[in-house]
Each structure stands twice: as structure tokens, then as C-alpha cells.
Scaffold this motif. Structure first.
Motif, PDB file in Angstrom:
ATOM      1  N   PRO A 178       9.638   5.056   0.140  1.00 23.29           N
ATOM      2  CA  PRO A 178       9.355   5.929  -1.006  1.00 23.29           C
ATOM      3  C   PRO A 178       7.868   6.150  -1.195  1.00 23.29           C
ATOM      4  N   LEU A 179       7.535   7.309  -1.759  1.00 20.49           N
ATOM      5  CA  LEU A 179       6.138   7.679  -1.936  1.00 20.49           C
ATOM      6  C   LEU A 179       5.401   6.722  -2.863  1.00 20.49           C
ATOM      7  N   VAL A 180       6.069   6.283  -3.930  1.00 18.54           N
ATOM      8  CA  VAL A 180       5.440   5.395  -4.912  1.00 18.54           C
ATOM      9  C   VAL A 180       5.866   3.966  -4.621  1.00 18.54           C
ATOM     10  N   ARG A 181       4.876   3.093  -4.447  1.00 15.39           N
ATOM     11  CA  ARG A 181       5.168   1.686  -4.197  1.00 15.39           C
ATOM     12  C   ARG A 181       5.543   0.962  -5.485  1.00 15.39           C
ATOM     13  N   THR A 182       6.257  -0.149  -5.314  1.00 16.17           N
ATOM     14  CA  THR A 182       6.487  -1.047  -6.435  1.00 16.17           C
ATOM     15  C   THR A 182       5.228  -1.884  -6.663  1.00 16.17           C
ATOM     16  N   GLY A 183       5.173  -2.547  -7.814  1.00 16.93           N
ATOM     17  CA  GLY A 183       4.057  -3.459  -8.057  1.00 16.93           C
ATOM     18  C   GLY A 183       4.037  -4.569  -7.035  1.00 16.93           C
ATOM     19  N   GLU A 184       2.832  -4.995  -6.686  1.00 15.82           N
ATOM     20  CA  GLU A 184       2.619  -6.053  -5.689  1.00 15.82           C
ATOM     21  C   GLU A 184       3.171  -5.691  -4.314  1.00 15.82           C
ATOM     22  N   ALA A 185       3.368  -4.400  -4.051  1.00 13.67           N
ATOM     23  CA  ALA A 185       3.833  -3.922  -2.739  1.00 13.67           C
ATOM     24  C   ALA A 185       4.996  -4.760  -2.220  1.00 13.67           C
ATOM     25  N   LYS A 186       5.993  -4.979  -3.085  1.00 12.49           N
ATOM     26  CA  LYS A 186       7.079  -5.892  -2.721  1.00 12.49           C
ATOM     27  C   LYS A 186       7.888  -5.390  -1.533  1.00 12.49           C
ATOM     28  N   GLU A 187       7.962  -4.064  -1.360  1.00  7.03           N
ATOM     29  CA  GLU A 187       8.720  -3.539  -0.225  1.00  7.03           C
ATOM     30  C   GLU A 187       8.020  -3.809   1.107  1.00  7.03           C
ATOM     31  N   LEU A 188       6.754  -4.231   1.045  1.00  5.91           N
ATOM     32  CA  LEU A 188       5.998  -4.554   2.257  1.00  5.91           C
ATOM     33  C   LEU A 188       5.748  -6.062   2.385  1.00  5.91           C
ATOM     34  N   LEU A 189       6.498  -6.846   1.633  1.00  3.07           N
ATOM     35  CA  LEU A 189       6.233  -8.279   1.578  1.00  3.07           C
ATOM     36  C   LEU A 189       6.369  -8.938   2.946  1.00  3.07           C
ATOM     37  N   TYR A 190       7.444  -8.608   3.662  1.00  3.94           N
ATOM     38  CA  TYR A 190       7.638  -9.215   4.982  1.00  3.94           C
ATOM     39  C   TYR A 190       6.497  -8.861   5.924  1.00  3.94           C
ATOM     40  N   GLN A 191       6.149  -7.582   5.990  1.00  5.25           N
ATOM     41  CA  GLN A 191       5.131  -7.140   6.937  1.00  5.25           C
ATOM     42  C   GLN A 191       3.756  -7.741   6.599  1.00  5.25           C
ATOM     43  N   ARG A 192       3.429  -7.777   5.321  1.00  8.33           N
ATOM     44  CA  ARG A 192       2.144  -8.364   4.912  1.00  8.33           C
ATOM     45  C   ARG A 192       2.099  -9.840   5.285  1.00  8.33           C
ATOM     46  N   ALA A 193       3.177 -10.563   4.980  1.00  7.30           N
ATOM     47  CA  ALA A 193       3.210 -11.986   5.311  1.00  7.30           C
ATOM     48  C   ALA A 193       3.141 -12.199   6.821  1.00  7.30           C
ATOM     49  N   ALA A 194       3.798 -11.331   7.587  1.00  5.68           N
ATOM     50  CA  ALA A 194       3.784 -11.459   9.046  1.00  5.68           C
ATOM     51  C   ALA A 194       2.374 -11.284   9.602  1.00  5.68           C
ATOM     52  N   VAL A 195       1.653 -10.289   9.085  1.00  2.00           N
ATOM     53  CA  VAL A 195       0.291 -10.060   9.567  1.00  2.00           C
ATOM     54  C   VAL A 195      -0.628 -11.202   9.140  1.00  2.00           C
ATOM     55  N   ALA A 196      -0.497 -11.671   7.911  1.00  2.00           N
ATOM     56  CA  ALA A 196      -1.321 -12.790   7.455  1.00  2.00           C
ATOM     57  C   ALA A 196      -1.068 -14.035   8.310  1.00  2.00           C
ATOM     58  N   THR A 197       0.194 -14.289   8.634  1.00  2.00           N
ATOM     59  CA  THR A 197       0.536 -15.452   9.461  1.00  2.00           C
ATOM     60  C   THR A 197      -0.022 -15.302  10.875  1.00  2.00           C
ATOM     61  N   ALA A 198       0.100 -14.100  11.440  1.00  2.00           N
ATOM     62  CA  ALA A 198      -0.440 -13.858  12.779  1.00  2.00           C
ATOM     63  C   ALA A 198      -1.946 -14.072  12.806  1.00  2.00           C
ATOM     64  N   CYS A 199      -2.627 -13.621  11.762  1.00  2.00           N
ATOM     65  CA  CYS A 199      -4.076 -13.819  11.685  1.00  2.00           C
ATOM     66  C   CYS A 199      -4.423 -15.298  11.646  1.00  2.00           C
ATOM     67  N   ALA A 200      -3.708 -16.058  10.809  1.00  2.00           N
ATOM     68  CA  ALA A 200      -3.980 -17.494  10.706  1.00  2.00           C
ATOM     69  C   ALA A 200      -3.760 -18.185  12.042  1.00  2.00           C
ATOM     70  N   ALA A 201      -2.712 -17.790  12.748  1.00  2.00           N
ATOM     71  CA  ALA A 201      -2.426 -18.393  14.054  1.00  2.00           C
ATOM     72  C   ALA A 201      -3.514 -18.086  15.069  1.00  2.00           C
ATOM     73  N   ALA A 202      -4.134 -16.909  14.937  1.00  2.00           N
ATOM     74  CA  ALA A 202      -5.174 -16.492  15.882  1.00  2.00           C
ATOM     75  C   ALA A 202      -6.582 -16.869  15.420  1.00  2.00           C
ATOM     76  N   GLY A 203      -6.707 -17.360  14.189  1.00  2.00           N
ATOM     77  CA  GLY A 203      -8.012 -17.756  13.679  1.00  2.00           C
ATOM     78  C   GLY A 203      -8.907 -16.599  13.286  1.00  2.00           C
ATOM     79  N   VAL A 204      -8.293 -15.494  12.800  1.00  2.00           N
ATOM     80  CA  VAL A 204      -9.076 -14.355  12.332  1.00  2.00           C
ATOM     81  C   VAL A 204      -8.741 -14.097  10.866  1.00  2.00           C
TER      82      VAL A 204
END
Length: 297
Positions: free
Chosen positions: A169-195
Motif C-alpha cells: 500500500p502507498l501509505v505505510r503503517t506506523g513503525e513500518a510494521k509491514e516491513l518488519l521482517y525485511q528490516r530485521a533481516a537487513v539489520a541481522t545481515a549487517c551485524a553478521a558482516a560487521g557493518v
């Protein structure tokens, strides 16, 4: 990544807007990304290089934000090579590369940087790379992308392009909840790679309370910084990714309690109902390092 290298706020500034470039030097953002890409209309992309070169001081004035340039993706062959050369002539710390989907893309850009560094007499390997993951394929390949090259220091999840590709949808929910999985996945990948993981932009410019809530959530997900698109967003983001005075005070108490326990011959203890062991102590030490880095507490 050491705390000395951490950035809390990354401010995007269009490279074709002279007044915005001049103002960026006075803002409290930790770093500025001068943008040759999405923030610049197609007809002005070539001219933006000259505008930025004229407006940006050759030597960064003391106390000004760290400087980066976002170039157009290499698939835009008529833009990328000249973008890269123009950026390296500006004495910036590094390059932001958009729409990354594979480790091979990162390695190709790193090789291009090595060639330009040699051609321009820049010390080899000193130009850093920061990346944007903005597609489903990029999320799937997130760790390989984050770990692709020693130049990589930060990776941002780009929620707008990702949402377009997913048909969200064009309008996101608060705290981008519909992107929660993807955000967490990228944050975890960064931590694993040390960036350093960089969270999505907040597009509701008049809703600073919502921004603060999403930034606090991003910190809980493991992000250490957030991209911003307006000067008013800098302070809430800096605050969200800095330890609070209460966190600093508690970290000092934890370290003191551990020191006392070690002096008495034990490495773990129950402190006011909280079980303290090395992982907790390490987080307390990091809190104090961040407090010193950002002069809080």
C-alpha cells in the motif's frame, strides 16, 4: 565496527541544490549523503556534479558532517563512471551505491574504485562503500552483499523501492510494521558482516513523534542509525540512537558491580534482580563507549 566510526543520522541532500548543500555544512547530522540519484531530476543529473563541486568546500571545515556521495547505479552506464570520478574529486569519505542485489555488483564497483584511485593518485582502498538494499532479491542476498568487500562500512534498507516492487500500500503503517521482517533481516545481515545497519527513511515530514517512535523501534531491531531527508528529522534520530542518561547511569552501575564481584572472586552476580554475566557487561561497556562518542550522559 568501532563506536568511533558509527553514524546515527545520514542526511540526504540533492546535489543540484546549492543552498541545501551550503546549509548542510551547518546541520547536526553525523553524515551527509550528497545525492546524484533519486533526489535529482533526470535532466539535471549531469549538471548536479558541477553544482556540488562548486558548492562543497574542498577541505571539510572543522565540525562539519562526514561527507559521502550517492551515485547512480552502474546499470546507468551513461552516468555511473562520470558520477564516480566526480565524487572522488570532492574529497569525500565514500560512495553510496543504490539498488544493490548481489555481491558481484559490490565487487565490481570496488574494482572500479580501485582503478579510479590509482588513476587519481588516491591511496588505494581508502574510499569507503555504503550500500542500499531496495528489492526482494537484495533482501534474499543481504548477508552476501554486506560481506562482499572490505570497503563496505554501512548498508541501508530502502523501504520505498522495496514497497513498490512488492506492491505494498502507498501509505505505510506506523513503525513500518509491514516491513518488519525485511528490516530485521537487513539489520541481522549487517551485524553478521560487521557493518553498520541504516534504517529506512521517514517520509511524513510533519510527524516527528512518529519518526521518534520508528527510530526507537529501529534501535530495538538492531539498527544503529537512520537515513533522514529533512533537517527537522536530525535531532530526533540522533537522540534515538544515543544512550539516554538513564542508560548511561545504569551501565556505570553494572560495571562497578562487576568490578566489585571480580574483586570478591566471582564473575557473575545478581544485581537488583538482574543476572549479570559477560554479554550483559559487554553491552554496558558499549553503552559507555557510545556515550563518550556522542557526548551524552
Amino acid at each position: 565496527m568501532t563506536t568511533d566510526a558509527l553514524v546515527r543520522s545520514w542526511l540526504y541532500v540533492p546535489a543540484h541544490k546549492e543552498r541545501m548543500i551550503a546549509r548542510s555544512l551547518e546541520l547536526p547530522a553525523d553524515a551527509v549523503i550528497y545525492d546524484y540519484e533519486d533526489a535529482v531530476p533526470p535532466a539535471e543529473k549531469v549538471g548536479a556534479r558541477g553544482v556540488l563541486a562548486e558548492a562543497l568546500p574542498a577541505v571539510p571545515p572543522d565540525g562539519t558532517p562526514r561527507r559521502y556521495v550517492r551515485v547512480n547505479n552502474p546499470r546507468h552506464e551513461h552516468l555511473f563512471a562520470d558520477d564516480l570520478r566526480a565524487a572522488l574529486e570532492l574529497n569525500v569519505e565514500g560512495i553510496w551505491l543504490p539498488k544493490v542485489e548481489s555481491a558481484a555488483q559490490v565487487q565490481g564497483v570496488s574494482a572500479a574504485l580501485a582503478y579510479e584511485e590509482e588513476r587519481m593518485g588516491v591511496e588505494p582502498g581508502t574510499t569507503r562503500l555504503a550500500l542500499l538494499i531496495e528489492s526482494p532479491l537484495g533482501v534474499v542476498n543481504a548477508h552476501a552483499i554486506c560481506a562482499a568487500d572490505p570497503r563496505v562500512i554501512a548498508v541501508q534498507f530502502g523501504g520505498e523501492d522495496f514497497s513498490r516492487e512488492m506492491g505494498l500500500p502507498l501509505v505505510r503503517t506506523g513503525e513500518a510494521k509491514e516491513l518488519l521482517y525485511q528490516r530485521a533481516a537487513v539489520a541481522t545481515a549487517c551485524a553478521a558482516a560487521g557493518v553498520q545497519p541504516v534504517d529506512v527513511i521517514w517520509t511524513a515530514l510533519n510527524d516527528l513523534e512518529g519518526l521518534a517512535e520508528e527510530a526507537a523501534q529501529a534501535r530495538r531491531l538492531g539498527f544503529t542509525s537512520k537515513a533522514v531527508i529533512h533537517p527537522s528529522q536530525i535531532e530526533p534520530v540522533n537522540a534515538a540512537f544515543s544512550p539516554t542518561p538513564e542508560e548511561v547511569a545504569y551501565a556505570r552501575e553494572v560495571i562497578a558491580a562487576l568490578d566489585e564481584a571480580v574483586a570478591q572472586g566471582t564473575g557473575v552476580l545478581n544485581y537488583h534482580g538482574a543476572f549479570l554475566e559477560e554479554p550483559v557487561i559487554a553491552r554496558a561497556r558499549r553503552t559507555l563507549e557510545l556515550a563518550e562518542r556522542f557526548n551524552v550522559g
